[in-house]
Design a protein around this motif. Structure first.
Motif, PDB file in Angstrom:
ATOM      1  N   LEU A   1      33.017  24.572  99.253  1.00 40.10           N
ATOM      2  CA  LEU A   1      32.982  24.597  97.795  1.00 40.10           C
ATOM      3  C   LEU A   1      31.523  24.596  97.331  1.00 40.10           C
ATOM      4  CD1 LEU A   1      35.724  21.900  97.064  1.00 40.10           C
ATOM      5  CD2 LEU A   1      35.988  24.390  97.022  1.00 40.10           C
ATOM      6  N   TYR A   2      31.215  25.433  96.349  1.00 38.16           N
ATOM      7  CA  TYR A   2      29.841  25.557  95.833  1.00 38.16           C
ATOM      8  C   TYR A   2      28.847  25.852  96.971  1.00 38.16           C
ATOM      9  CZ  TYR A   2      31.588  23.287  91.538  1.00 38.16           C
ATOM     10  OH  TYR A   2      32.285  22.968  90.405  1.00 38.16           O
ATOM     11  N   PRO A   3      29.141  26.825  97.840  1.00 39.29           N
ATOM     12  CA  PRO A   3      28.241  27.064  98.977  1.00 39.29           C
ATOM     13  C   PRO A   3      26.879  27.618  98.563  1.00 39.29           C
ATOM     14  CG  PRO A   3      29.891  28.791  98.840  1.00 39.29           C
ATOM     15  CD  PRO A   3      30.290  27.747  97.839  1.00 39.29           C
ATOM     16  N   HIS A   4      26.781  28.187  97.348  1.00 44.17           N
ATOM     17  CA  HIS A   4      25.524  28.763  96.886  1.00 44.17           C
ATOM     18  C   HIS A   4      24.528  27.701  96.431  1.00 44.17           C
ATOM     19  CE1 HIS A   4      28.114  28.124  93.428  1.00 44.17           C
ATOM     20  NE2 HIS A   4      27.055  28.134  92.646  1.00 44.17           N
ATOM     21  N   ILE A   5      24.985  26.457  96.279  1.00 47.08           N
ATOM     22  CA  ILE A   5      24.102  25.374  95.828  1.00 47.08           C
ATOM     23  C   ILE A   5      23.299  24.842  97.018  1.00 47.08           C
ATOM     24  CG2 ILE A   5      23.986  23.105  94.744  1.00 47.08           C
ATOM     25  CD1 ILE A   5      24.925  25.298  92.864  1.00 47.08           C
ATOM     26  N   PRO A   6      21.978  24.777  96.943  1.00 45.82           N
ATOM     27  CA  PRO A   6      21.197  24.214  98.054  1.00 45.82           C
ATOM     28  C   PRO A   6      21.632  22.782  98.367  1.00 45.82           C
ATOM     29  CG  PRO A   6      19.757  25.318  96.469  1.00 45.82           C
ATOM     30  CD  PRO A   6      21.123  25.252  95.837  1.00 45.82           C
ATOM     31  N   TYR A   7      21.641  22.450  99.635  1.00 40.55           N
ATOM     32  CA  TYR A   7      22.134  21.131 100.029  1.00 40.55           C
ATOM     33  C   TYR A   7      21.322  20.010  99.397  1.00 40.55           C
ATOM     34  CZ  TYR A   7      18.391  20.152 103.418  1.00 40.55           C
ATOM     35  OH  TYR A   7      17.179  19.875 104.011  1.00 40.55           O
ATOM     36  N   GLN A   8      20.045  20.270  99.108  1.00 44.84           N
ATOM     37  CA  GLN A   8      19.199  19.240  98.500  1.00 44.84           C
ATOM     38  C   GLN A   8      19.627  18.890  97.080  1.00 44.84           C
ATOM     39  OE1 GLN A   8      18.184  22.206  99.687  1.00 44.84           O
ATOM     40  NE2 GLN A   8      16.216  22.055 100.783  1.00 44.84           N
ATOM     41  N   ASP A   9      20.390  19.797  96.418  1.00 42.78           N
ATOM     42  CA  ASP A   9      20.769  19.587  95.017  1.00 42.78           C
ATOM     43  C   ASP A   9      22.075  18.822  94.857  1.00 42.78           C
ATOM     44  OD1 ASP A   9      18.503  20.977  94.414  1.00 42.78           O
ATOM     45  OD2 ASP A   9      19.527  22.838  93.828  1.00 42.78           O
ATOM     46  N   LYS A  10      22.817  18.660  95.952  1.00 42.00           N
ATOM     47  CA  LYS A  10      24.083  17.929  95.877  1.00 42.00           C
ATOM     48  C   LYS A  10      23.857  16.465  96.219  1.00 42.00           C
ATOM     49  CE  LYS A  10      27.235  21.728  97.087  1.00 42.00           C
ATOM     50  NZ  LYS A  10      28.293  22.160  98.041  1.00 42.00           N
ATOM     51  N   GLN A  11      24.647  15.602  95.576  1.00 40.92           N
ATOM     52  CA  GLN A  11      24.492  14.173  95.829  1.00 40.92           C
ATOM     53  C   GLN A  11      25.791  13.436  95.521  1.00 40.92           C
ATOM     54  OE1 GLN A  11      20.807  11.458  94.995  1.00 40.92           O
ATOM     55  NE2 GLN A  11      21.928  11.591  93.084  1.00 40.92           N
ATOM     56  N   LEU A  12      26.108  12.440  96.328  1.00 39.57           N
ATOM     57  CA  LEU A  12      27.215  11.531  96.073  1.00 39.57           C
ATOM     58  C   LEU A  12      26.638  10.161  95.748  1.00 39.57           C
ATOM     59  CD1 LEU A  12      29.593  12.380  99.075  1.00 39.57           C
ATOM     60  CD2 LEU A  12      29.693  13.309  96.753  1.00 39.57           C
TER      61      LEU A  12
ATOM     62  N   ALA B   1      30.222  12.748  92.247  1.00 42.82           N
ATOM     63  CA  ALA B   1      29.547  13.894  92.850  1.00 42.82           C
ATOM     64  C   ALA B   1      28.695  14.571  91.782  1.00 42.82           C
ATOM     65  CB  ALA B   1      30.567  14.880  93.402  1.00 42.82           C
ATOM     66  N   LEU B   2      27.445  14.847  92.133  1.00 41.61           N
ATOM     67  CA  LEU B   2      26.512  15.449  91.184  1.00 41.61           C
ATOM     68  C   LEU B   2      25.824  16.662  91.806  1.00 41.61           C
ATOM     69  CD1 LEU B   2      25.825  12.024  91.149  1.00 41.61           C
ATOM     70  CD2 LEU B   2      24.979  12.787  88.932  1.00 41.61           C
ATOM     71  N   ILE B   3      25.518  17.624  90.958  1.00 40.77           N
ATOM     72  CA  ILE B   3      24.595  18.705  91.290  1.00 40.77           C
ATOM     73  C   ILE B   3      23.411  18.525  90.363  1.00 40.77           C
ATOM     74  CG2 ILE B   3      24.192  21.192  91.298  1.00 40.77           C
ATOM     75  CD1 ILE B   3      27.130  21.585  91.961  1.00 40.77           C
ATOM     76  N   GLY B   4      22.274  18.166  90.944  1.00 38.45           N
ATOM     77  CA  GLY B   4      21.156  17.740  90.114  1.00 38.45           C
ATOM     78  C   GLY B   4      21.555  16.474  89.366  1.00 38.45           C
ATOM     79  N   GLU B   5      21.484  16.524  88.047  1.00 40.56           N
ATOM     80  CA  GLU B   5      21.909  15.389  87.229  1.00 40.56           C
ATOM     81  C   GLU B   5      23.268  15.638  86.575  1.00 40.56           C
ATOM     82  OE1 GLU B   5      18.851  14.470  84.452  1.00 40.56           O
ATOM     83  OE2 GLU B   5      17.391  13.881  85.990  1.00 40.56           O
ATOM     84  N   ARG B   6      23.898  16.764  86.886  1.00 39.69           N
ATOM     85  CA  ARG B   6      25.187  17.123  86.275  1.00 39.69           C
ATOM     86  C   ARG B   6      26.334  16.528  87.079  1.00 39.69           C
ATOM     87  NH1 ARG B   6      28.538  21.969  86.575  1.00 39.69           N
ATOM     88  NH2 ARG B   6      26.974  22.871  87.965  1.00 39.69           N
ATOM     89  N   VAL B   7      27.180  15.764  86.419  1.00 45.09           N
ATOM     90  CA  VAL B   7      28.346  15.163  87.068  1.00 45.09           C
ATOM     91  C   VAL B   7      29.416  16.234  87.274  1.00 45.09           C
ATOM     92  CG1 VAL B   7      30.213  13.493  86.836  1.00 45.09           C
ATOM     93  CG2 VAL B   7      27.888  12.869  86.144  1.00 45.09           C
ATOM     94  N   ILE B   8      29.868  16.378  88.506  1.00 48.49           N
ATOM     95  CA  ILE B   8      30.922  17.335  88.828  1.00 48.49           C
ATOM     96  C   ILE B   8      32.288  16.661  88.783  1.00 48.49           C
ATOM     97  CG2 ILE B   8      31.778  18.960  90.558  1.00 48.49           C
ATOM     98  CD1 ILE B   8      29.091  19.680  89.221  1.00 48.49           C
ATOM     99  N   THR B   9      32.400  15.488  89.380  1.00 49.77           N
ATOM    100  CA  THR B   9      33.660  14.749  89.347  1.00 49.77           C
ATOM    101  C   THR B   9      33.400  13.298  89.709  1.00 49.77           C
ATOM    102  OG1 THR B   9      35.966  14.725  90.142  1.00 49.77           O
ATOM    103  CG2 THR B   9      34.264  15.169  91.777  1.00 49.77           C
TER     104      THR B   9
END
Length: 346
Positions: A200-211, A222-230
């Protein structure tokens, strides 16, 4: 008194009554199941412990109608919240239109019968249990031994398909703890297709994902940058302090994964051990095996329960497994690299 699905009806799906059934179609006809129901199986509940109380209303202060028995199967006819429940999990289920029990006592399940595959890939493939439970054996012969009871949503690595003396198809599964084999009726398991295991979201660099895991709130975000995904509820280590069953705090990465694991721990000074085959969707974040994973043995998310791991509903654990890095190839049951998703536990 609650009206549960009869044991006879359910045992029509068990290994002991599969003798002489040549095709799943024959089994379905014996169940007298409506085709629409088979396409959209009814939500059921498996009782998780003996003597779980069934109340007149969703309140532990109300009258007890009955005590439930482990592995009974009931129809979930309503979902509500407890009016006087202030815990991290306020969800209650009505069973069979009769009484209510707290969701901690019930695993939501479905009864989905599968058509056995004729062949299994050379390297094996992932399978998921789709019945409330099924018994696993050591072999197909007359001297076979009962080994375990496998539960809905547990996952296993399938290494083969065989027929017994009555022509009934069984899957051969890898016991990835002892490196022996389990055998279960093939109709009880669906083989997970490769396209269901894509990232899921494979185009997002691994450094930008965070739990980010909040132990006080028992939540994972789960966040991408500062954006909350879920955000989802969890069950962390049952001891909140350091040591024992506490979930470790700090910064980690999900550098190792496997879609299934037979997890075992011996009893210790801190409490009882466990023996849990088929733990689904495992994403490790420490070198000593602390992981995020699916959970079929309790349904009390929002309350600490684990021996240190992060317990998740199986579907949430699957989402985490697919959303985080590294991405596990569909034909692999273990994979690791150093570009894992960052995990912050606070």
């Amino acid at each position: 008194m609650s009206i549960n699905i009869s044991r006879r009806e359910f045992l029509k799906l068990s290994a002991t009554t599969l003798v002489g059934l040549m095709l799943p179609r024959n089994l379905l006809s014996r169940l007298d199941a409506d085709p629409a129901t088979r396409r959209n199986p009814q939500l059921l509940g498996r009782v998780l412990k003996d003597q779980a109380p069934l109340y007149t209303v969703p309140s532990e202060g109300s009258a007890i109608l009955n005590e439930l028995v482990k592995d009974q199967i009931h129809r979930i006819t309503d979902v509500t919240t407890g009016k006087d429940d202030t815990s991290g999990n306020r969800v209650w289920y009505q069973l069979d239109g009769a009484g209510y029990t707290h969701s901690r006592h019930i695993q939501p399940v479905r009864m989905e019968v599968n058509t056995p595959a004729l062949t299994i890939p050379e390297k094996g493939c992932l399978g998921e249990i789709t019945l409330p439970y099924v018994d696993a054996y050591s072999s197909l012969g007359t001297k076979r031994k009962w080994l375990y009871r496998f539960y809905y949503a547990s996952t296993f690595w399938v290494t083969g398909v065989k027929s017994d003396e009555n022509g009934v198809a069984w899957y051969e599964l890898l016991d990835d703890r002892n490196y022996t084999k389990f055998y279960i009726p093939a109709i009880s398991m669906r083989l997970v297709p490769d396209d269901e295991l894509t990232a899921l979201y494979p185009h997002i660099p691994y450094q930008d994902k965070q739990l980010v895991i909040d132990l006080a709130k028992q939540t994972l975000t789960a966040l991408i940058g500062e954006r909350v995904i879920t955000t989802m509820r969890i069950s962390s280590g049952i001891r909140q302090g350091e040591g024992g069953f506490a979930t470790p705090k700090g910064a980690f990465r999900t550098v190792r994964k496997r879609p299934c694991r037979h997890m075992v721990a011996l009893p210790s000074e801190f409490g009882t051990g466990f023996d849990l085959p088929g733990v689904p969707w495992v994403s490790y974040f420490t070198v000593d095996g602390v992981a995020l994973h699916g959970t079929y043995w309790h349904n009390d998310f929002g309350i600490p329960h684990s021996h240190g791991c992060i317990n998740l509903h199986p579907q949430n654990a699957k989402w985490i497994y697919l959303w985080t890095t590294p991405t596990v190839p569909p034909d692999e049951y273990y994979f690791a690299d150093d570009q894992g998703t960052r995990v912050i536990i606070q």
